[in-house]
Enzyme design. Structure first.
Site, PDB file in Angstrom:
ATOM      1  N   ILE A   1      57.513  39.008  37.795  1.00  0.00           N
ATOM      2  CA  ILE A   1      55.974  39.509  37.998  1.00  0.00           C
ATOM      3  C   ILE A   1      55.260  38.170  38.266  1.00  0.00           C
ATOM      4  CG2 ILE A   1      53.989  40.604  36.959  1.00  0.00           C
ATOM      5  CD1 ILE A   1      56.231  42.532  37.434  1.00  0.00           C
TER       6      ILE A   1
ATOM      7  N   GLU B   1      43.002  36.827  31.861  1.00  0.00           N
ATOM      8  CA  GLU B   1      44.315  36.525  31.538  1.00  0.00           C
ATOM      9  C   GLU B   1      44.810  37.344  30.247  1.00  0.00           C
ATOM     10  OE1 GLU B   1      46.373  34.736  33.348  1.00  0.00           O
ATOM     11  OE2 GLU B   1      45.247  33.184  34.343  1.00  0.00           O
TER      12      GLU B   1
END
Length: 476
Positions: A166, A283
């Protein structure tokens, strides 16, 4: 016999449909720009900002793309792995049982297989136009729409080993993505091998995968070392080989039952992640990400989709990313402590630390005074050997590592700071934690360095009789 688990995303969703509160379907049309994330925020869970809490998976049936006028609304799924219990249940297990299952899958991988013709799900070739897809934008500071759960499959041209991982990818144009690779990972090695040959690296980016494949793609290198195929790990975890087919526009493989496959070439050309400002996208630790000044690019050559394809995404900060990252980290830590002969019972990587920074170790009952030191030595070895681990909390068997209330109770009643807190100063860490900088602590020698700590909340063996935790007596 190994029981087969949901092979694709649709089977997983079908399993959730009859379960109350696990899957919400939203039929009102919402925009990809801010709409998906704003509606989902209350269910994202910490590290997303309050008010929030872990909630259901949410399938937005009609999401309008933000970049292409007149583009059709498409489905977007968010939050499928938003709780540890649901994520484990999709693989037919529990949160406590999943890390050992992962270790078994790494030890006994099941190689993927190629499928041909009628055996492969029907896929439609779409124009290579990313702006026609409902890729979410989370905040008005973001560099643009981000693929936050795109699993990149590539084969190293030198070794022939596949890698599925990912990565954060920003839509920079209709057929252009920027891609951030953590330095030293396998995809970077494959790209460098292609560059030495003077050719781009063919890649397939998957959106919408079955639980076993997606979880395997999130496993750290400390669990799945170079040379081990993540798809083979997924085959063992899912109870059946992963099925592969050929891409349409590049010489590469793709996972046959993925909802979307974005085909392209990873190029050496570099672009700024955000030409307009300093921010990227939020994030997984809960803070706004900083844009990178120069990132490699992927030139999109084609997009294939299943009928009624579902674009799967995560919210940036929230339980879902932490859950996906945490299970692989737990398995890696558990495997290492077993190698050391430590009497660990369970490992839990807390979502408050993004599934990485905060590790809870549950220890079996101590048999002698020597076990006091053995617990501390083993816990500190985790801090030394796992770069991402910043805090380790050790607890006894009678403390539930999945319960925040139980963890705080153990911290309050089974710890004296002057004897039970060990600090390891100036160790290699993780720069996305904003405290890991000399600007925050002058004792740190560089950005990405951190002080680490072990909180020993286990009862000393010699005093164990004083810490008896009573259970309510059942009436006769």
């Amino acid at each position: 016999m190994t029981r087969r688990r949901p092979a694709d995303l649709r089977t997983a969703l079908a399993a959730l449909d009859p379960m109350p509160g696990e899957l919400v379907r939203e039929w009102e049309e919402v925009p990809a720009r801010f709409g998906v994330s704003a509606r989902y925020a209350k269910w994202a869970g910490t590290p997303a900002p309050p008010p929030t809490g872990p909630g259901p998976a949410v399938l937005f049936e009609r999401v309008t793309p933000s970049g292409a006028d007149g583009a059709a609304a498409r489905a977007v799924l968010i939050g499928l792995y938003g709780t540890r219990r649901r994520a484990a249940a999709l693989l037919g297990t529990t949160p406590a049982e999943l890390p050992p299952r992962l270790l078994d899958a790494v030890a006994s991988p099941v190689a993927p297989v190629r499928v041909q013709g009628d055996r492969a799900p029907v896929r439609t070739l779409l124009a290579p136009d990313l702006t026609a897809l409902p890729v979410p934008v989370l905040t008005d500071e973001d560099a643009g729409p981000y693929l936050t759960l795109g699993a990149v499959l590539a084969t190293d041209p030198d070794t022939g080993v596949r890698n599925l991982s990912i990565h954060r990818m920003c839509v920079q144009g209709p057929d252009l993505l920027s891609l951030w690779m953590v330095p030293g990972r396998d995809l970077e090695g494959a790209q460098q091998a292609a560059r030495r040959r003077g050719v781009p690296l063919p890649v397939a980016i998957h959106l919408g995968l079955g639980p076993a494949v997606l979880l395997s793609s999130c496993c750290p290198a400390s669990l799945v070392p170079p040379g081990v195929d993540e798809l083979a790990v997924a085959g063992a975890l899912g109870g059946a080989p992963v099925e592969l087919t050929s891409c349409r526009t590049v010489e590469a493989e793709c996972i046959a039952n993925a909802e979307y496959v974005i085909e392209g070439e990873l190029l050496p050309d570099l672009v700024p992640e955000n030409p307009q400002g300093p921010c990227a996208t939020p994030e997984f630790l809960g803070y706004q990400g900083r844009a990178h000044p120069a990132l490699p690019t992927i030139r999109v050559t084609g997009i294939t989709a299943r009928e009624g394809a579902i674009l799967q995404t995560v919210s940036g900060p929230g339980h879902e990313q932490s859950v996906l990252l945490g299970f692989g980290m737990e398995a890696a830590v558990l495997g290492r402590l077993r190698q050391l002969g430590a009497s660990v019972k369970a490992v839990h990587c807390h979502t408050a630390g993004g599934g990485q920074l905060m590790v809870v170790l549950q220890w079996r009952a101590k048999r002698s005074d020597a076990d006091d030191g053995a617990v501390r030595k083993a816990a500190e070895s985790v801090l030394e050997e796992f770069r991402m681990a910043k805090l380790v909390v050790s607890v006894d068997e009678d403390v539930d590592p999945e319960s925040d209330a139980d963890l705080w109770w153990a911290m309050a009643t089974r710890l004296q700071a002057d004897r039970d807190v060990a600090v390891l100063p100036d160790r290699e860490g993780f720069p996305l934690d904003p405290t890991q900088s000399p600007a925050y602590s002058p004792s740190l020698s560089a950005d990405g360095r951190t002080a680490k700590a072990h909180f020993d909340c286990t009862v000393p063996h010699a005093l164990r009789a004083r810490f008896h935790r009573p259970h309510f007596t059942e009436p006769p």
